[in-house]
Design a protein around this motif. Structure first.
Motif, PDB file in Angstrom:
ATOM      1  N   VAL A 121      -4.786 -32.176 -16.619  1.00 21.18           N
ATOM      2  CA  VAL A 121      -3.992 -31.185 -17.341  1.00 21.18           C
ATOM      3  C   VAL A 121      -3.472 -31.766 -18.635  1.00 21.18           C
ATOM      4  CG1 VAL A 121      -1.942 -29.724 -17.221  1.00 21.18           C
ATOM      5  CG2 VAL A 121      -3.362 -30.038 -15.189  1.00 21.18           C
ATOM      6  N   VAL A 122      -3.064 -32.994 -18.585  1.00 15.07           N
ATOM      7  CA  VAL A 122      -2.574 -33.647 -19.802  1.00 15.07           C
ATOM      8  C   VAL A 122      -3.691 -33.766 -20.834  1.00 15.07           C
ATOM      9  CG1 VAL A 122      -1.511 -35.753 -20.720  1.00 15.07           C
ATOM     10  CG2 VAL A 122      -0.859 -34.900 -18.457  1.00 15.07           C
ATOM     11  N   THR A 123      -4.867 -34.153 -20.350  1.00 12.74           N
ATOM     12  CA  THR A 123      -6.016 -34.288 -21.274  1.00 12.74           C
ATOM     13  C   THR A 123      -6.376 -32.937 -21.886  1.00 12.74           C
ATOM     14  OG1 THR A 123      -6.853 -36.088 -19.889  1.00 12.74           O
ATOM     15  CG2 THR A 123      -8.389 -35.094 -21.473  1.00 12.74           C
ATOM     16  N   LEU A 124      -6.286 -31.894 -21.078  1.00 11.89           N
ATOM     17  CA  LEU A 124      -6.603 -30.558 -21.586  1.00 11.89           C
ATOM     18  C   LEU A 124      -5.596 -30.120 -22.636  1.00 11.89           C
ATOM     19  CD1 LEU A 124      -8.415 -28.070 -21.340  1.00 11.89           C
ATOM     20  CD2 LEU A 124      -6.915 -27.232 -19.535  1.00 11.89           C
ATOM     21  N   GLU A 125      -4.362 -30.410 -22.423  1.00  8.20           N
ATOM     22  CA  GLU A 125      -3.341 -30.025 -23.406  1.00  8.20           C
ATOM     23  C   GLU A 125      -3.490 -30.821 -24.697  1.00  8.20           C
ATOM     24  OE1 GLU A 125       0.332 -30.640 -21.433  1.00  8.20           O
ATOM     25  OE2 GLU A 125       0.227 -28.744 -20.304  1.00  8.20           O
ATOM     26  N   GLU A 126      -3.886 -32.077 -24.590  1.00  9.61           N
ATOM     27  CA  GLU A 126      -4.100 -32.868 -25.798  1.00  9.61           C
ATOM     28  C   GLU A 126      -5.294 -32.368 -26.604  1.00  9.61           C
ATOM     29  OE1 GLU A 126      -4.530 -36.821 -24.506  1.00  9.61           O
ATOM     30  OE2 GLU A 126      -2.382 -37.152 -24.116  1.00  9.61           O
ATOM     31  N   ALA A 127      -6.286 -31.805 -25.913  1.00  7.06           N
ATOM     32  CA  ALA A 127      -7.466 -31.304 -26.622  1.00  7.06           C
ATOM     33  C   ALA A 127      -7.157 -30.045 -27.421  1.00  7.06           C
ATOM     34  CB  ALA A 127      -8.590 -31.028 -25.638  1.00  7.06           C
ATOM     35  N   GLN A 128      -6.105 -29.341 -27.114  1.00  4.87           N
ATOM     36  CA  GLN A 128      -5.744 -28.123 -27.833  1.00  4.87           C
ATOM     37  C   GLN A 128      -4.948 -28.513 -29.083  1.00  4.87           C
ATOM     38  OE1 GLN A 128      -3.628 -25.805 -24.938  1.00  4.87           O
ATOM     39  NE2 GLN A 128      -5.460 -25.376 -23.717  1.00  4.87           N
ATOM     40  N   PHE A 129      -5.697 -28.996 -30.057  1.00  3.84           N
ATOM     41  CA  PHE A 129      -5.060 -29.538 -31.265  1.00  3.84           C
ATOM     42  C   PHE A 129      -4.379 -28.459 -32.079  1.00  3.84           C
ATOM     43  CE2 PHE A 129      -9.360 -28.361 -32.353  1.00  3.84           C
ATOM     44  CZ  PHE A 129      -9.215 -27.688 -33.556  1.00  3.84           C
ATOM     45  N   TRP A 130      -4.824 -27.205 -31.928  1.00  5.57           N
ATOM     46  CA  TRP A 130      -4.242 -26.137 -32.727  1.00  5.57           C
ATOM     47  C   TRP A 130      -2.796 -25.819 -32.337  1.00  5.57           C
ATOM     48  CZ3 TRP A 130      -8.343 -25.850 -29.447  1.00  5.57           C
ATOM     49  CH2 TRP A 130      -8.159 -25.178 -28.222  1.00  5.57           C
ATOM     50  N   LYS A 131      -2.383 -26.353 -31.159  1.00  7.53           N
ATOM     51  CA  LYS A 131      -0.999 -26.127 -30.741  1.00  7.53           C
ATOM     52  C   LYS A 131      -0.067 -27.227 -31.230  1.00  7.53           C
ATOM     53  CE  LYS A 131      -2.062 -23.485 -26.558  1.00  7.53           C
ATOM     54  NZ  LYS A 131      -1.888 -23.396 -25.090  1.00  7.53           N
ATOM     55  N   GLN A 132      -0.663 -28.261 -31.800  1.00  9.85           N
ATOM     56  CA  GLN A 132       0.150 -29.365 -32.297  1.00  9.85           C
ATOM     57  C   GLN A 132       0.697 -29.025 -33.681  1.00  9.85           C
ATOM     58  OE1 GLN A 132      -2.217 -32.910 -32.156  1.00  9.85           O
ATOM     59  NE2 GLN A 132      -2.839 -32.579 -30.003  1.00  9.85           N
ATOM     60  N   GLU A 133       1.725 -29.706 -34.060  1.00  5.03           N
ATOM     61  CA  GLU A 133       2.371 -29.468 -35.352  1.00  5.03           C
ATOM     62  C   GLU A 133       1.815 -30.429 -36.393  1.00  5.03           C
ATOM     63  OE1 GLU A 133       6.514 -29.804 -34.898  1.00  5.03           O
ATOM     64  OE2 GLU A 133       6.713 -28.062 -33.537  1.00  5.03           O
ATOM     65  N   ALA A 134       1.760 -29.934 -37.621  1.00  4.50           N
ATOM     66  CA  ALA A 134       1.248 -30.755 -38.714  1.00  4.50           C
ATOM     67  C   ALA A 134       2.249 -31.839 -39.081  1.00  4.50           C
ATOM     68  CB  ALA A 134       0.937 -29.879 -39.925  1.00  4.50           C
ATOM     69  N   GLU A 135       1.706 -32.904 -39.636  1.00  6.95           N
ATOM     70  CA  GLU A 135       2.565 -33.998 -40.066  1.00  6.95           C
ATOM     71  C   GLU A 135       3.348 -33.575 -41.294  1.00  6.95           C
ATOM     72  OE1 GLU A 135       0.298 -37.451 -40.651  1.00  6.95           O
ATOM     73  OE2 GLU A 135      -0.494 -37.537 -38.578  1.00  6.95           O
ATOM     74  N   PRO A 136       4.600 -33.905 -41.319  1.00  2.27           N
ATOM     75  CA  PRO A 136       5.429 -33.418 -42.449  1.00  2.27           C
ATOM     76  C   PRO A 136       5.106 -34.068 -43.777  1.00  2.27           C
ATOM     77  CG  PRO A 136       6.677 -34.895 -41.006  1.00  2.27           C
ATOM     78  CD  PRO A 136       5.365 -34.677 -40.333  1.00  2.27           C
ATOM     79  N   GLU A 137       4.396 -35.207 -43.786  1.00  2.60           N
ATOM     80  CA  GLU A 137       4.137 -35.902 -45.032  1.00  2.60           C
ATOM     81  C   GLU A 137       3.255 -35.073 -45.972  1.00  2.60           C
ATOM     82  OE1 GLU A 137       2.518 -39.658 -44.139  1.00  2.60           O
ATOM     83  OE2 GLU A 137       4.267 -40.369 -43.019  1.00  2.60           O
TER      84      GLU A 137
END
Length: 848
Positions: free
Chosen positions: A174-190
Motif C-alpha cells: 500500500v505504501v508503494t502504491l501511494e508513492e507511485a501516485q506522484f500526481w498527489k504529491q506537492e510540488a517543491e516550493p523552490e
C-alpha cells in the motif's frame, strides 16, 4: 468388520478437519465429538433385493411400453436384460439402478435454503461440547491449532490444507502504491515543479498513446508544465515528450473519427479496417508496458528508447491518420475516395522504399476493395444491380427499353462532372469490360440461356496482398500499379470470357450474323450483279408499263422476294419488305431521283438488331438508291440504240447524240464500278474479317458502325460530300433528259413513225433541269413528205440546242465533281476519291 474400520477412519478424519486441534491435548473433548459423530453415522441394515421381483418388474415394464406403443423402449430394455442375464451373480439385482423415464428435477438454492437456511444465528456459534457431557469439565477457552493430519490410507481421496490457499498480505504494498501516485504529491516550493522519475514519464506516455487518462499530458496531448525530470535536460525532455504528444494527438483524431460512423458500406469497411489496426497498435503498446511492468530480464528505463520505439511503431498509423484527415471532407461526395488515395499512397511508399508503410496500407486497401468487389461480382455473374447503389458505376437507365436496343439503351455508365466515370481511377481501364460482362449476362437471360449455356462458375482468382505482391519480405520489383492491373485483369477474365464466349457463339451460330450481313450485301449493295440487275430491270419495266401502279408495295415486295430467292434462302427472302413513297407520274422519265423513294427493309431478329442498329439502315437505303440510279441511267441509255441515232437526218445532231450517249454510258459504268469494286467490296471484306475476331456485342456493333460510316463516306453520301453527290445526281439526270429528247426526235422523224403526237414548241433550255413533255391527245393527220421536210428544220434546230445544253451542263458539272473529289481527298487522306477523280478527268479530256 472392514466396513466398520473404514467408517471409523473416516470419522476420525472428519473430526480432525472440523475441530482442528490435537486429540492428545484434550482427550475428553475429542471423545465427546467422536461419540456425537458416531450417533449421526450409525449403520443402517436393509434387506436384499429379491431377484424374482426384479424380473417381474422388467416384464411389467416391457408390457407397459408395448401397450403405450413405445416399442423402441421395450426392445432396448429387453436387450439390456438379456445382456445382464449372461453374467450370473447373486448381487446383480442389488446393482441394478432404479432409473425413471423422467429425469429428476434440478436442485436449486431455494430448495437447499428451505431445508437449511443460512440465516440461522446458531450456525456460526462455537459448539459447547460440555452440554452433552456428564462431566463438569469445561472446554478450554483457547483451542490450539493442530497440524493437519496426513490423509488416511482408508481412501485415496485428494486432500489439501485450506491454509495453503491463503496468501500473505504485504504490508508495504500500500505504501508503494501511494508513492507511485506522484500526481498527489506537492510540488517543491523552490521552482514550483514536481520531480518525477523516468519510469513515471514512460508509464504516463504509454497511457496517453493508448487514449487513457493520465496526469503528464493534457487532454489535447500537450505536456503539463508542472512536471520535470531532474536528471535530464529540460529542453531535451520537453522535446521528446512534445513529439510523443504529437503522435498521440494524431492518433486521438483517428479515434474521434471512428466515433462518427457512416451508413455507407464502403466507408464502414474502411472504418472497420482502421479499427482493426488501432487494436493491433494497442496490443503493441501493451507489450511495451509489460516490458517495464513485469520485465523478464533487466531492462534499462529510457525515455529516448521509448521515443524511438513508439516512432517506429506509430509510423504506419500516422500515415493512415494523415489519409483519414485528407479524405474525411470528401467521403460523403465520393465514397470510394479512400480507395484512390490508398492506391496512390501504396505506390508512393513503394517508390520511397518504405516497406512497413507499403505492407500496412496494402492490407487495408485490399480489405476495403473486397466490399467494392461485391456489387461488381453480382453484376458480372448474375447481371444484377443493387437497389439505389450510387457507389457502383453501372445503373439501369431505361428498364422498359425494347430487346432490340437492350445492349445500347438499357444500361449506361454512371458519370460525374466533366463526363468522368464514377469509379476509382485505377479501375477505369477495366470498366468497359466489367460493363460488357454484365450486359452479356443480361442478354443471355433475355435469351433464356443464362442457366443452360453457362457452366458452373470457376473459382475466381484471389485478390489480396499475397496474390498481388507476393509473400516475400522484400518489396516487389515491379510497380504496384502494374501488379494490381495484371491481377485485376485475371480476376475480370475469369468472369468476362465465360459470358462473352457463350454469347458470341450464339450470335454467330444460332443467329447467323455473317449470313445476315451477306444478305444485306446482296440486297442493298449489289454483291451479285446478275440478281441485282434483274431486280432493277423489273422495277424499271414496271415504271414504263404501269406508270400509276409501278410502286405498289405489295407487288414490289413479291417481286423482290422472288428475285432474291435465287441467291438467298427461303427463310431469308421471306424477311424482305419493300416500301415506296407515292410520287407524281410526270417525273418518272425526267429524273432518277424518284428511285430514292423505294425503301427495302429486312426483318431482323432482335439479337442481331443490337449489332445492326436501326440508325445504319438508312445508309444501306442510300447506297441502294445510288446503285439503282446508276442502273437506271444505264437502262435509259441502252434503250437508245445506235441504229436509231444513225437514222437522224441532221449530221450535227447525230454526232452530238452519239457523243452524249457514249459519255453518259461511260459515266454510269464508272460510278457503278467505283461503288461495287472500289467501295463496297473492300469495305465489306475488312468488316467481315474484323467481325470474325470480335469478342462481344459492343465490338461487333462498333465494327459494323465503322463499316457503315466508311461506306457512307466513300460512296459520297455523307453530309460533307453532299454538294458532290448532288452534282453526281445531276449528271445522271442528264441521261433522263437526253432520253426524253431522243424520244421526241423519234416522233418528228418521217422515216421512223408517223403515230407520234405533235409537240408544242419549247423554249430553248441551257440548264440541267429535267424537261416535262406534254403529249397532245388529238390524232395527227397524215401529211406529205414535202410538209414534213418543211417542218423538220425548226424542230431539228430546237433539239440540237437542247442537246448542246446537255453537253454544256455535262462539261460544266464534271470538272466541279473532280475538283471537289480532289479537295476532300487531300483533306481526308482518302485515296479512293483521288482514284475516282483521275478516272473522271481522263474521260473529260477525251470527250472534249
Amino acid at each position: 468388520m472392514a466396513q466398520h474400520a473404514k467408517v471409523a477412519a473416516l470419522t476420525d478424519e472428519l473430526i480432525h478437519s472440523v475441530l482442528n486441534f490435537d486429540p492428545t491435548a484434550n482427550k475428553r473433548a475429542y471423545k465427546h465429538a467422536k461419540d456425537v459423530a458416531k450417533q449421526g453415522l450409525r449403520a443402517h441394515h436393509y434387506p436384499r433385493t429379491t431377484q424374482f421381483d426384479v424380473q417381474a418388474t422388467f416384464a411389467g415394464l416391457d408390457e407397459k411400453f408395448r401397450v403405450l406403443n413405445r416399442n423402441h423402449l421395450a426392445d432396448a430394455l429387453d436387450e439390456r436384460v438379456r445382456e445382464i442375464s449372461k453374467r450370473p451373480a447373486k448381487c446383480i439385482p442389488d446393482c441394478l439402478p432404479a432409473e425413471t423415464t423422467y429425469p429428476p428435477p434440478e436442485l436449486t438454492w431455494k430448495d437447499i435454503l428451505q431445508d437449511d437456511p443460512h440465516r440461522d444465528d446458531e450456525i456460526w456459534k462455537d459448539i459447547d461440547y460440555a452440554a452433552d457431557s456428564s462431566e463438569d469439565d469445561l472446554l478450554p477457552t483457547k483451542i490450539e491449532v493442530a497440524k493437519p493430519s496426513p490423509p488416511t490410507t482408508a481412501d485415496e481421496d485428494d486432500t489439501y490444507d485450506p491454509q495453503a490457499c491463503l496468501v500473505a498480505v504485504d504490508a508495504t504494498a500500500v505504501v508503494t502504491l501511494e508513492e507511485a501516485q506522484f500526481w498527489k504529491q506537492e510540488a517543491e516550493p523552490e521552482h514550483g515543479k514536481l520531480d518525477i522519475t523516468e519510469l513515471h514519464a514512460i508509464r504516463e506516455t504509454l497511457f496517453m498513446l493508448a487514449g487513457l487518462p493520465n496526469s503528464l499530458f493534457h487532454a489535447d496531448s500537450r505536456v503539463g508544465p508542472e512536471y520535470e525530470l531532474r536528471h535530464a535536460m529540460a529542453r531535451t525532455t520537453n522535446h521528446l515528450l512534445a513529439e510523443l504528444g504529437d503522435i498521440g494527438r494524431a492518433i486521438h483524431r483517428l479515434r474521434q473519427w471512428l466515433k462518427r460512423p457512416s451508413s455507407l458500406p464502403l466507408v464502414q469497411t474502411f472504418e472497420a479496417a482502421v479499427t482493426k489496426r488501432l487494436l493491433e497498435y494497442h496490443r503493441s503498446l501493451a507489450l511495451l508496458q509489460s516490458k517495464y511492468l513485469v520485465p523478464e530480464e533487466p531492462t534499462t528505463v529510457s525515455l529516448l528508447e521509448l521515443h524511438n520505439n513508439v516512432r517506429a511503431l506509430s509510423r504506419p498509423l500516422l500515415r493512415l491518420a494523415q489519409i483519414v484527415e485528407e479524405i474525411e471532407p470528401q467521403l460523403l461526395i465520393n465514397p470510394f475516395i479512400h480507395l484512390e488515395i490508398l492506391f496512390d499512397q501504396i505506390s508512393l511508399a513503394q517508390m520511397a522504399l518504405e516497406d512497413d508503410i507499403f505492407r500496412f496500407l496494402s492490407h487495408i486497401f485490399f480489405d476495403c476493395l473486397q466490399t467494392y468487389l461485391k456489387p461488381m461480382r453480382r453484376w458480372m455473374e448474375n447481371g444484377e444491380l443493387g437497389l439505389n447503389d450510387e457507389t457502383f458505376f453501372v445503373f439501369e437507365d431505361d428498364s422498359s427499353s425494347e430487346a432490340s436496343s437492350l445492349w445500347h439503351d438499357r444500361f449506361v455508365l454512371r458519370r460525374g462532372q466533366e463526363h468522368k466515370l464514377r469509379s476509382p481511377a485505377f479501375l477505369e481501364p477495366a470498366a468497359q469490360k466489367i460493363f460488357k460482362t454484365g450486359k452479356s449476362v443480361v442478354f443471355l437471360k433475355e435469351l433464356g440461356l443464362h442457366t443452360s449455356r453457362l457452366p458452373a462458375i470457376a473459382k475466381e482468382p484471389r485478390l489480396n496482398h499475397e496474390a498481388v505482391c507476393g509473400s516475400l519480405v522484400d518489396l516487389p520489383l515491379s510497380p504496384f500499379s502494374e501488379l494490381f492491373q495484371a491481377a485485376f485483369q485475371m480476376w475480370i477474365e475469369s468472369k468476362y470470357s465465360l459470358a462473352s464466349n457463350v454469347l458470341r457463339e450464339y450470335i454467330f451460330t444460332d443467329c447467323a450474323l455473317i449470313q445476315t450481313l451477306n444478305s444485306f450485301r446482296i440486297m442493298y449493295l449489289g454483291a451479285n450483279g446478275s440478281v441485282f440487275q434483274d431486280f432493277a430491270d423489273a422495277i424499271f419495266e414496271r415504271m414504263h408499263v404501269s406508270q400509276r401502279a409501278w410502286n405498289d408495295r405489295y407487288l414490289l415486295t413479291e417481286l423482290a422476294r422472288g428475285i432474291f430467292s435465287a441467291e438467298l434462302q427461303t427463310t431469308q427472302s421471306e424477311r424482305i419488305i419493300v416500301r415506296s413513297q407515292r410520287k407524281s407520274c410526270k417525273s418518272l422519265f425526267a429524273s432518277v431521283k424518284v428511285l430514292s423513294h423505294i425503301l427495302l427493309d429486312y426483318a431482323l431478329p432482335w439479337p442481331i438488331m443490337n449489332i445492326i442498329q436501326r440508325s445504319s439502315i438508312p445508309i444501306y437505303q442510300q447506297v441502294l438508291s445510288f446503285l439503282l440510279q446508276c442502273y437506271r441511267t444505264k437502262y435509259l441509255l441502252q434503250r437508245i440504240s445506235p441504229q436509231s441515232i444513225r437514222e437522224i437526218k441532221d449530221s450535227g445532231l447525230r454526232q452530238l447524240s452519239y457523243k452524249l450517249r457514249q459519255r453518259l454510258i461511260w459515266l454510269a459504268d464508272v460510278l457503278r464500278s467505283y461503288l461495287t469494286g472500289t467501295v463496297i467490296d473492300p469495305c465489306f471484306a475488312d468488316m467481315r474479317a474484323a467481325m470474325s475476331k470480335a469478342e462481344d456485342i459492343d465490338e461487333m456493333s462498333a465494327i459494323h458502325m465503322n463499316f457503315v460510316a466508311r461506306l457512307q463516306d466513300h460512296a459520297l453520301l455523307s453530309e460533307k460530300l453532299k454538294p458532290i453527290h448532288k452534282a453526281m445526281i445531276s449528271l445522271l439526270d442528264l441521261a433522263a433528259v437526253y432520253s426524253q429528247q431522243h424520244a421526241s426526235l423519234e416522233g418528228f422523224n418521217p422515216r421512223w413513225t408517223r403515230q407520234r403526237n405533235s409537240e408544242k414548241k419549247k423554249s430553248r433550255r441551257k440548264s440541267i433541269l429535267p424537261m416535262k413533255l406534254e403529249e397532245d391527245d388529238s390524232d395527227s393527220s397524215d401529211v406529205g413528205d414535202d410538209e414534213s421536210a418543211e417542218s423538220d428544220l425548226p424542230i431539228a434546230t430546237e433539239q440540237e440546242a437542247v442537246l448542246e445544253g446537255i453537253d454544256q451542263d455535262f462539261g460544266r458539272l464534271l470538272p466541279f465533281v473532280t475538283a471537289g473529289l480532289r479537295s476532300v481527298g487531300r483533306v481526308g487522306a482518302e485515296p479512293v476519291w483521288e482514284m475516282l477523280a483521275d478516272r473522271l478527268e481522263g474521260e473529260g479530256r477525251c470527250g472534249q
